[in-house]
Design a protein around this motif. Structure first.
Motif, PDB file in Angstrom:
ATOM      1  N   LEU A 218      -7.057  24.121 -28.574  1.00  0.00           N
ATOM      2  CA  LEU A 218      -6.002  23.147 -28.857  1.00  0.00           C
ATOM      3  C   LEU A 218      -4.972  23.653 -29.863  1.00  0.00           C
ATOM      4  O   LEU A 218      -3.870  23.108 -29.948  1.00  0.00           O
ATOM      5  CB  LEU A 218      -6.624  21.855 -29.384  1.00  0.00           C
ATOM      6  N   LEU A 219      -5.327  24.669 -30.640  1.00  0.00           N
ATOM      7  CA  LEU A 219      -4.438  25.109 -31.711  1.00  0.00           C
ATOM      8  C   LEU A 219      -3.049  25.543 -31.227  1.00  0.00           C
ATOM      9  O   LEU A 219      -2.046  25.229 -31.893  1.00  0.00           O
ATOM     10  CB  LEU A 219      -5.101  26.236 -32.518  1.00  0.00           C
ATOM     11  N   PRO A 220      -2.922  26.248 -30.109  1.00  0.00           N
ATOM     12  CA  PRO A 220      -1.573  26.620 -29.673  1.00  0.00           C
ATOM     13  C   PRO A 220      -0.703  25.442 -29.238  1.00  0.00           C
ATOM     14  O   PRO A 220       0.486  25.626 -28.955  1.00  0.00           O
ATOM     15  CB  PRO A 220      -1.841  27.563 -28.482  1.00  0.00           C
ATOM     16  N   LYS A 221      -1.271  24.247 -29.209  1.00  0.00           N
ATOM     17  CA  LYS A 221      -0.520  23.065 -28.785  1.00  0.00           C
ATOM     18  C   LYS A 221      -0.015  22.242 -29.973  1.00  0.00           C
ATOM     19  O   LYS A 221       0.691  21.249 -29.789  1.00  0.00           O
ATOM     20  CB  LYS A 221      -1.400  22.169 -27.905  1.00  0.00           C
ATOM     21  N   VAL A 222      -0.395  22.637 -31.191  1.00  0.00           N
ATOM     22  CA  VAL A 222      -0.080  21.801 -32.352  1.00  0.00           C
ATOM     23  C   VAL A 222       0.713  22.577 -33.393  1.00  0.00           C
ATOM     24  O   VAL A 222       0.857  23.799 -33.317  1.00  0.00           O
ATOM     25  CB  VAL A 222      -1.368  21.242 -32.998  1.00  0.00           C
ATOM     26  N   ARG A 223       1.211  21.841 -34.369  1.00  0.00           N
ATOM     27  CA  ARG A 223       1.949  22.418 -35.485  1.00  0.00           C
ATOM     28  C   ARG A 223       1.484  21.751 -36.776  1.00  0.00           C
ATOM     29  O   ARG A 223       0.733  20.774 -36.745  1.00  0.00           O
ATOM     30  CB  ARG A 223       3.450  22.229 -35.283  1.00  0.00           C
ATOM     31  N   GLN A 224       1.938  22.256 -37.888  1.00  0.00           N
ATOM     32  CA  GLN A 224       1.553  21.703 -39.185  1.00  0.00           C
ATOM     33  C   GLN A 224       1.895  20.216 -39.250  1.00  0.00           C
ATOM     34  O   GLN A 224       2.980  19.790 -38.886  1.00  0.00           O
ATOM     35  CB  GLN A 224       2.273  22.460 -40.297  1.00  0.00           C
ATOM     36  N   GLY A 225       0.924  19.409 -39.711  1.00  0.00           N
ATOM     37  CA  GLY A 225       1.125  17.965 -39.821  1.00  0.00           C
ATOM     38  C   GLY A 225       0.600  17.175 -38.649  1.00  0.00           C
ATOM     39  O   GLY A 225       0.448  15.952 -38.733  1.00  0.00           O
ATOM     40  N   ASP A 226       0.294  17.845 -37.535  1.00  0.00           N
ATOM     41  CA  ASP A 226      -0.229  17.149 -36.361  1.00  0.00           C
ATOM     42  C   ASP A 226      -1.714  16.833 -36.525  1.00  0.00           C
ATOM     43  O   ASP A 226      -2.439  17.478 -37.298  1.00  0.00           O
ATOM     44  CB  ASP A 226      -0.063  18.005 -35.098  1.00  0.00           C
ATOM     45  N   SER A 227      -2.161  15.827 -35.786  1.00  0.00           N
ATOM     46  CA  SER A 227      -3.578  15.495 -35.684  1.00  0.00           C
ATOM     47  C   SER A 227      -3.958  15.458 -34.215  1.00  0.00           C
ATOM     48  O   SER A 227      -3.109  15.216 -33.340  1.00  0.00           O
ATOM     49  CB  SER A 227      -3.886  14.137 -36.325  1.00  0.00           C
ATOM     50  N   VAL A 228      -5.220  15.684 -33.943  1.00  0.00           N
ATOM     51  CA  VAL A 228      -5.699  15.695 -32.563  1.00  0.00           C
ATOM     52  C   VAL A 228      -7.004  14.922 -32.476  1.00  0.00           C
ATOM     53  O   VAL A 228      -7.889  15.067 -33.326  1.00  0.00           O
ATOM     54  CB  VAL A 228      -5.942  17.129 -32.040  1.00  0.00           C
ATOM     55  N   ILE A 229      -7.104  14.079 -31.454  1.00  0.00           N
ATOM     56  CA  ILE A 229      -8.367  13.439 -31.101  1.00  0.00           C
ATOM     57  C   ILE A 229      -8.827  14.087 -29.804  1.00  0.00           C
ATOM     58  O   ILE A 229      -8.054  14.202 -28.851  1.00  0.00           O
ATOM     59  CB  ILE A 229      -8.187  11.925 -30.898  1.00  0.00           C
ATOM     60  N   PHE A 230     -10.075  14.531 -29.764  1.00  0.00           N
ATOM     61  CA  PHE A 230     -10.567  15.132 -28.520  1.00  0.00           C
ATOM     62  C   PHE A 230     -12.041  14.832 -28.340  1.00  0.00           C
ATOM     63  O   PHE A 230     -12.728  14.393 -29.263  1.00  0.00           O
ATOM     64  CB  PHE A 230     -10.287  16.636 -28.471  1.00  0.00           C
ATOM     65  N   SER A 231     -12.521  15.045 -27.128  1.00  0.00           N
ATOM     66  CA  SER A 231     -13.880  14.691 -26.774  1.00  0.00           C
ATOM     67  C   SER A 231     -14.561  15.865 -26.076  1.00  0.00           C
ATOM     68  O   SER A 231     -13.958  16.527 -25.229  1.00  0.00           O
ATOM     69  CB  SER A 231     -13.875  13.461 -25.854  1.00  0.00           C
ATOM     70  N   ILE A 232     -15.809  16.113 -26.460  1.00  0.00           N
ATOM     71  CA  ILE A 232     -16.584  17.208 -25.887  1.00  0.00           C
ATOM     72  C   ILE A 232     -17.802  16.621 -25.177  1.00  0.00           C
ATOM     73  O   ILE A 232     -18.545  15.822 -25.757  1.00  0.00           O
ATOM     74  CB  ILE A 232     -17.047  18.190 -26.978  1.00  0.00           C
ATOM     75  N   SER A 233     -18.011  17.002 -23.957  1.00  0.00           N
ATOM     76  CA  SER A 233     -19.154  16.532 -23.186  1.00  0.00           C
ATOM     77  C   SER A 233     -20.363  17.432 -23.440  1.00  0.00           C
ATOM     78  O   SER A 233     -20.272  18.656 -23.317  1.00  0.00           O
ATOM     79  CB  SER A 233     -18.815  16.537 -21.688  1.00  0.00           C
ATOM     80  N   VAL A 234     -21.486  16.823 -23.800  1.00  0.00           N
ATOM     81  CA  VAL A 234     -22.715  17.592 -23.991  1.00  0.00           C
ATOM     82  C   VAL A 234     -23.137  18.249 -22.680  1.00  0.00           C
ATOM     83  O   VAL A 234     -23.613  19.388 -22.660  1.00  0.00           O
ATOM     84  CB  VAL A 234     -23.836  16.692 -24.546  1.00  0.00           C
ATOM     85  N   ASP A 235     -22.925  17.551 -21.563  1.00  0.00           N
ATOM     86  CA  ASP A 235     -23.247  18.141 -20.261  1.00  0.00           C
ATOM     87  C   ASP A 235     -22.432  19.414 -20.025  1.00  0.00           C
ATOM     88  O   ASP A 235     -22.955  20.415 -19.519  1.00  0.00           O
ATOM     89  CB  ASP A 235     -22.959  17.141 -19.142  1.00  0.00           C
ATOM     90  N   SER A 236     -21.157  19.381 -20.426  1.00  0.00           N
ATOM     91  CA  SER A 236     -20.303  20.566 -20.253  1.00  0.00           C
ATOM     92  C   SER A 236     -20.750  21.699 -21.165  1.00  0.00           C
ATOM     93  O   SER A 236     -20.726  22.876 -20.773  1.00  0.00           O
ATOM     94  CB  SER A 236     -18.845  20.211 -20.532  1.00  0.00           C
ATOM     95  N   LEU A 237     -21.159  21.366 -22.390  1.00  0.00           N
ATOM     96  CA  LEU A 237     -21.653  22.394 -23.297  1.00  0.00           C
ATOM     97  C   LEU A 237     -22.868  23.099 -22.697  1.00  0.00           C
ATOM     98  O   LEU A 237     -23.004  24.320 -22.786  1.00  0.00           O
ATOM     99  CB  LEU A 237     -22.021  21.786 -24.647  1.00  0.00           C
ATOM    100  N   LYS A 238     -23.747  22.321 -22.076  1.00  0.00           N
ATOM    101  CA  LYS A 238     -24.930  22.920 -21.464  1.00  0.00           C
ATOM    102  C   LYS A 238     -24.542  23.794 -20.276  1.00  0.00           C
ATOM    103  O   LYS A 238     -25.033  24.914 -20.116  1.00  0.00           O
ATOM    104  CB  LYS A 238     -25.909  21.845 -21.014  1.00  0.00           C
TER     105      LYS A 238
END
Length: 337
Positions: free
Chosen positions: A89-109
């Motif tokens: 996600l870092l290449p999509k943001v700049r200083q001062g931005d915030s990001v909400i994101f979700s990670i699936s445990v199934d995807s991690l596995k």
């Protein structure tokens, strides 16, 4: 009627929020809240200072959080190995931005980031994450200077916490050069555990904020080992808080060492036994002090916090592995090394 209208309004808001979520190429669901920092988006070769937090749903258990502690410092990496992590996600943001994101445990596995489902990571679970970009850097020296400043500030906070604890408990202890505190019940004999000596030690370790939970000891068999611990003093084989405190004791000495996290296990903690940023207390008894065998001069404190570079800060997958608290031999996992 008012309740029905409120529920309807909430549904509209939720639906609006959901439509603003996007997906990365690897399938990471995210939403960017743009701040007022300005500047260009992050690019490979730049550096970022950020806060990040992971909550495991459905109970919103905190897996890891830098908010209120030392922020995460990292180089921006746009390679394929960063897929399905906050780095994507870092290449999509700049200083001062915030990001909400979700990670699936199934995807991690499925991606091999965790070996299998377990008591913590269950099928269907989601990890809810938030990230705030505090500052961006183009010069590595600038980020290292900022990192060292943050680390110093964290240690100052921890030292104050221990001072407050000692004051509340009415404990008299002397402060070492870098902020450990030593309560001497018996100083022992005249031959102190100075650098160049080997101290034979019995110990019991527990947390300042939970002094009923012993994370390791050789004073009894509860942790599976009762052999005295031999410490070559001054060779960086124990935590810095011990290195500073041991020279105050001689053979027969007894007391307590109060150690701020930055002189112990710092932001990483220790394999699930010691949480990140944990201030520690050790009961110690010095069984013996003798001359160390002659050997090559020490090369410095291995893994010391002051030697860390921003690039060594753990990535998401490593943090997930750490939170699993994989068990190792108790002496390797929990001894104050």
């Amino acid at each position: 009627m008012k309740q029905m209208l409120a529920l309807a309004a909430l549904a509209v808001v939720m639906a609006s929020c959901n439509t603003n979520y996007e997906k990365t190429k690897s399938g990471l669901t995210y939403k960017i809240i743009h701040g007022k920092g300005g500047g260009s988006t992050l690019k490979a070769g730049m550096f970022a200072k950020l806060n990040i937090e992971y909550l495991l749903s459905p109970k919103d258990t905190i897996l890891n959080s830098t908010y209120g502690k030392v922020p995460l410092f990292t180089a921006v990496d746009t390679s394929a190995k960063t897929a399905y992590s906050f780095m994507e996600l870092l290449p999509k943001v700049r200083q001062g931005d915030s990001v909400i994101f979700s990670i699936s445990v199934d995807s991690l596995k499925s991606k091999g980031a965790i070996p299998d489902y377990n008591e913590m990571f269950k099928r269907g679970d989601q990890i809810k994450c938030k990230m705030s970009i505090l500052k961006t850097f183009t010069n590595e020296n600038d980020i290292k200077a900022d990192y060292e400043k943050e680390m110093a500030g964290e240690k100052d906070r921890e030292v104050k916490e221990i001072k407050d604890y000692l004051s509340k408990k009415g404990i008299k202890a002397q402060e070492t050069k870098n902020g450990a505190f030593v309560q001497i019940d018996n100083a022992g004999d005249a031959q102190k555990a100075q650098p160049g000596k080997v101290a034979t030690i019995m110990y019991r370790g527990y947390l300042v904020d939970d002094n009923k939970r012993i994370f390791d000891t050789n004073m009894d068999s509860s942790k599976g080992h009762t052999d005295p611990l031999e410490v070559p003093v001054g060779q960086g084989q124990v935590i810095p808080g011990w290195e500073e405190a041991l020279p105050l004791f001689g053979k027969g000495g007894k007391g307590k060492i109060f150690v701020p996290a930055m002189l112990a296990y710092g932001p990483q903690g220790s394999q699930g036994a010691i949480p990140p940023y944990a201030n520690l207390i050790f009961d110690i008894e010095i069984r013996d002090v003798k001359d160390a065998p002659k050997q090559a001069a020490p090369t410095g404190q291995p893994g010391g916090m002051n030697n860390l570079t921003p690039e060594q800060i753990q990535q998401l997958q490593q943090q997930m592995q750490q939170q699993r608290g994989q068990q190792q031999d108790p002496r390797q996992q929990q001894a104050p090394r």
